[in-house]
Design an enzyme around this catalytic site. Structure first.
Site, PDB file in Angstrom:
ATOM      1  N   CYS A 136      -2.232  -0.327   7.270  1.00 21.14           N
ATOM      2  CA  CYS A 136      -1.358   0.844   7.201  1.00 21.14           C
ATOM      3  C   CYS A 136      -1.373   1.623   8.507  1.00 21.14           C
ATOM      4  O   CYS A 136      -0.337   2.114   8.947  1.00 21.14           O
ATOM      5  CB  CYS A 136      -1.768   1.736   6.037  1.00 21.14           C
ATOM      6  SG  CYS A 136      -1.397   0.987   4.438  1.00 21.14           S
TER       7      CYS A 136
ATOM      8  N   CYS B 193      -5.861   2.321   5.738  1.00 19.68           N
ATOM      9  CA  CYS B 193      -6.570   1.084   6.078  1.00 19.68           C
ATOM     10  C   CYS B 193      -6.007   0.555   7.406  1.00 19.68           C
ATOM     11  O   CYS B 193      -4.996   1.060   7.898  1.00 19.68           O
ATOM     12  CB  CYS B 193      -6.389   0.055   4.959  1.00 19.68           C
ATOM     13  SG  CYS B 193      -4.775  -0.748   4.967  1.00 19.68           S
TER      14      CYS B 193
ATOM     15  N   GLU C 216       1.139   3.873   1.791  1.00 20.44           N
ATOM     16  CA  GLU C 216       1.709   4.292   3.072  1.00 20.44           C
ATOM     17  C   GLU C 216       2.882   3.396   3.471  1.00 20.44           C
ATOM     18  O   GLU C 216       3.911   3.879   3.959  1.00 20.44           O
ATOM     19  CB  GLU C 216       0.639   4.246   4.185  1.00 20.44           C
ATOM     20  CG  GLU C 216      -0.539   5.187   3.960  1.00 20.44           C
ATOM     21  CD  GLU C 216      -1.714   4.520   3.252  1.00 20.44           C
ATOM     22  OE1 GLU C 216      -1.489   3.675   2.354  1.00 20.44           O
ATOM     23  OE2 GLU C 216      -2.862   4.837   3.604  1.00 20.44           O
TER      24      GLU C 216
ATOM     25  N   HIS D 294       0.865  -1.180   0.000  1.00 24.24           N
ATOM     26  CA  HIS D 294       0.000   0.000   0.000  1.00 24.24           C
ATOM     27  C   HIS D 294       0.908   1.239   0.000  1.00 24.24           C
ATOM     28  O   HIS D 294       2.065   1.170   0.453  1.00 24.24           O
ATOM     29  CB  HIS D 294      -0.903   0.016   1.235  1.00 24.24           C
ATOM     30  CG  HIS D 294      -2.000  -1.002   1.182  1.00 24.24           C
ATOM     31  ND1 HIS D 294      -3.084  -0.986   2.036  1.00 24.24           N
ATOM     32  CD2 HIS D 294      -2.182  -2.081   0.370  1.00 24.24           C
ATOM     33  CE1 HIS D 294      -3.890  -2.000   1.754  1.00 24.24           C
ATOM     34  NE2 HIS D 294      -3.359  -2.691   0.753  1.00 24.24           N
TER      35      HIS D 294
HETATM   36 ZN   LIG Z   1      -3.349   0.341   3.560  1.00 19.40          ZN
END
Ligand SMILES: [Zn+2]
Length: 156
Positions: free
Chosen positions: A86, A83, A55, A53
């Site tokens: 993250c 999310c 991040e 992801h």
């Molecule tokens: Zn994430």
């Protein structure tokens, strides 16, 4: 003013990654003392890495550049509210604050629904959709005991 500039860079990265076929439309920037020290966009599908992801990619980039496992004094800018994975990674990295664009309800509207993970977190281990089973807890503890005894450990 600076927050807007760095957040817009995260938006730009989201589009760059999406247009380059790297993954979903998410971007992130990490800044310290007015300078960008890390950046990333989603690379899940291009690297076959479900943890890539934006991040997480940005945290890895910043930590490598800062030569540190902590993002002390940093701000993380992300195109969308993090999310649960993250958010966990961000808490481990310990930046000073988070600035985000979209809400996770916006991500759900775009086809990225992480609400089910938040719901899983609230459930007991036994009722989660991925079964969890504890095994060999005493043997598992052994290495923790050794960690407690270890003299040259680096705490984090
Ligand atoms: Zn994430």
């Amino acid at each position: 003013m600076q927050d807007e500039i760095f957040l817009r860079e995260a938006f730009r990265l989201a589009k760059e990654g999406m247009d380059a076929g790297q993954g979903g439309p998410f971007g992130a920037v990490i800044a310290k003392d007015g300078q960008i020290v890390g950046k990333g966009f989603n690379q899940v599908t291009s690297t076959n890495d479900p943890t890539a992801h934006a991040e997480v990619v940005a945290i890895r980039d910043a930590c490598r550049r800062l030569n540190s496992f902590q993002l002390t004094g940093c701000t993380l800018y992300t195109s969308c509210e993090p999310c649960p994975m993250c958010l966990g990674a961000i808490y481990w990295a310990r930046p000073e604050r988070i600035v985000y664009g979209c809400l996770h309800s916006d991500a759900a509207r775009a086809g990225f629904d992480d609400q089910f993970i938040y719901r899983e977190l609230d459930k007991s281990r036994e009722s989660r959709s991925i079964p969890m089973q504890q095994l060999l807890p005493d043997e598992a503890w052994t290495v923790f005991g050794q960690w407690l005894e270890k003299q040259d450990k680096i705490r984090y």
